[in-house]
Design a protein around this motif. Structure first.
Motif, PDB file in Angstrom:
ATOM      1  N   MET A   1       2.059 -38.368  52.158  1.00 19.40           N
ATOM      2  CA  MET A   1       2.131 -39.816  51.992  1.00 19.40           C
ATOM      3  C   MET A   1       2.008 -40.174  50.503  1.00 19.40           C
ATOM      4  O   MET A   1       1.268 -39.544  49.766  1.00 19.40           O
ATOM      5  CB  MET A   1       0.982 -40.498  52.752  1.00 19.40           C
ATOM      6  N   ARG A   2       2.758 -41.218  50.127  1.00 23.17           N
ATOM      7  CA  ARG A   2       2.554 -41.803  48.791  1.00 23.17           C
ATOM      8  C   ARG A   2       2.155 -43.264  49.001  1.00 23.17           C
ATOM      9  O   ARG A   2       2.484 -43.867  50.022  1.00 23.17           O
ATOM     10  CB  ARG A   2       3.833 -41.747  47.963  1.00 23.17           C
ATOM     11  N   THR A   3       1.434 -43.807  48.055  1.00 25.31           N
ATOM     12  CA  THR A   3       1.062 -45.222  48.147  1.00 25.31           C
ATOM     13  C   THR A   3       1.274 -45.895  46.800  1.00 25.31           C
ATOM     14  O   THR A   3       1.217 -45.243  45.740  1.00 25.31           O
ATOM     15  CB  THR A   3      -0.395 -45.400  48.630  1.00 25.31           C
ATOM     16  N   PHE A   4       1.567 -47.167  46.869  1.00 23.01           N
ATOM     17  CA  PHE A   4       1.907 -47.932  45.676  1.00 23.01           C
ATOM     18  C   PHE A   4       1.206 -49.289  45.698  1.00 23.01           C
ATOM     19  O   PHE A   4       0.990 -49.852  46.764  1.00 23.01           O
ATOM     20  CB  PHE A   4       3.424 -48.174  45.609  1.00 23.01           C
TER      21      PHE A   4
ATOM     22  N   PRO B   1     -12.114 -45.313  47.352  1.00 25.17           N
ATOM     23  CA  PRO B   1     -12.375 -45.158  45.913  1.00 25.17           C
ATOM     24  C   PRO B   1     -11.764 -43.905  45.303  1.00 25.17           C
ATOM     25  O   PRO B   1     -11.609 -43.833  44.078  1.00 25.17           O
ATOM     26  CB  PRO B   1     -13.907 -45.111  45.834  1.00 25.17           C
ATOM     27  N   ASN B   2     -11.408 -42.939  46.140  1.00 22.47           N
ATOM     28  CA  ASN B   2     -10.768 -41.735  45.591  1.00 22.47           C
ATOM     29  C   ASN B   2      -9.289 -41.958  45.286  1.00 22.47           C
ATOM     30  O   ASN B   2      -8.673 -41.170  44.573  1.00 22.47           O
ATOM     31  CB  ASN B   2     -10.903 -40.564  46.571  1.00 22.47           C
ATOM     32  N   VAL B   3      -8.740 -43.023  45.854  1.00 27.16           N
ATOM     33  CA  VAL B   3      -7.293 -43.258  45.729  1.00 27.16           C
ATOM     34  C   VAL B   3      -6.976 -44.456  44.835  1.00 27.16           C
ATOM     35  O   VAL B   3      -6.020 -44.423  44.054  1.00 27.16           O
ATOM     36  CB  VAL B   3      -6.650 -43.472  47.118  1.00 27.16           C
TER      37      VAL B   3
ATOM     38  N   ALA C   1      -6.144 -42.083  56.142  1.00 29.82           N
ATOM     39  CA  ALA C   1      -6.721 -43.141  56.981  1.00 29.82           C
ATOM     40  C   ALA C   1      -7.327 -44.238  56.111  1.00 29.82           C
ATOM     41  O   ALA C   1      -7.193 -45.433  56.414  1.00 29.82           O
ATOM     42  CB  ALA C   1      -7.767 -42.561  57.927  1.00 29.82           C
ATOM     43  N   ASN C   2      -7.984 -43.831  55.017  1.00 32.15           N
ATOM     44  CA  ASN C   2      -8.568 -44.826  54.122  1.00 32.15           C
ATOM     45  C   ASN C   2      -7.486 -45.682  53.463  1.00 32.15           C
ATOM     46  O   ASN C   2      -7.666 -46.886  53.273  1.00 32.15           O
ATOM     47  CB  ASN C   2      -9.398 -44.137  53.028  1.00 32.15           C
TER      48      ASN C   2
ATOM     49  N   PRO D   1       0.794 -37.196  45.449  1.00 32.95           N
ATOM     50  CA  PRO D   1       0.700 -37.815  46.767  1.00 32.95           C
ATOM     51  C   PRO D   1      -0.745 -37.955  47.244  1.00 32.95           C
ATOM     52  O   PRO D   1      -1.654 -37.341  46.672  1.00 32.95           O
ATOM     53  CB  PRO D   1       1.474 -36.844  47.670  1.00 32.95           C
ATOM     54  N   VAL D   2      -0.926 -38.765  48.275  1.00 30.33           N
ATOM     55  CA  VAL D   2      -2.245 -38.974  48.865  1.00 30.33           C
ATOM     56  C   VAL D   2      -2.600 -37.747  49.718  1.00 30.33           C
ATOM     57  O   VAL D   2      -1.828 -37.352  50.587  1.00 30.33           O
ATOM     58  CB  VAL D   2      -2.237 -40.231  49.760  1.00 30.33           C
ATOM     59  N   PRO D   3      -3.764 -37.130  49.483  1.00 27.59           N
ATOM     60  CA  PRO D   3      -4.177 -36.004  50.322  1.00 27.59           C
ATOM     61  C   PRO D   3      -4.355 -36.449  51.777  1.00 27.59           C
ATOM     62  O   PRO D   3      -4.713 -37.599  52.044  1.00 27.59           O
ATOM     63  CB  PRO D   3      -5.531 -35.591  49.730  1.00 27.59           C
TER      64      PRO D   3
END
Ligand code: SF4
Length: 63
Positions: free
Chosen positions: A1-4, A21-23, A45-46, A38-40
């Motif tokens: 997953m990637r997030t923006f 807070p890690n992302v 879920a967070n 990418p998101v681990p």
């Protein structure tokens, strides 16, 4: 997953940073920036929770 985070929409409220807070981290603007790309798997879920909680719908994801 990637997030923006859309910097034009983000209010800098910090909710995403509180939830994930890690992302997400507030920059000096203050606009949230993505720390992990990418998101681990363990953070996905967070990130979804933060996306749902963002009052401006500024967070998007790409599976
Ligand atoms: S929750 Fe949304 S508006 Fe608030 S800092 Fe995060 S991305 Fe910006």
């Amino acid at each position: 997953m990637r997030t923006f985070v859309d910097p034009d929409t983000c209010l800098g409220c910090g909710i995403c940073e509180t939830i994930a807070p890690n992302v997400f981290k507030l920059g000096s603007d203050p606009v949230a920036v993505v720390l992990l790309d990418p998101v681990p798997a363990g953070e996905e879920a967070n990130v979804r929770e933060a996306m749902d909680a963002c009052p401006e719908q500024a967070i998007s994801i790409e599976e």
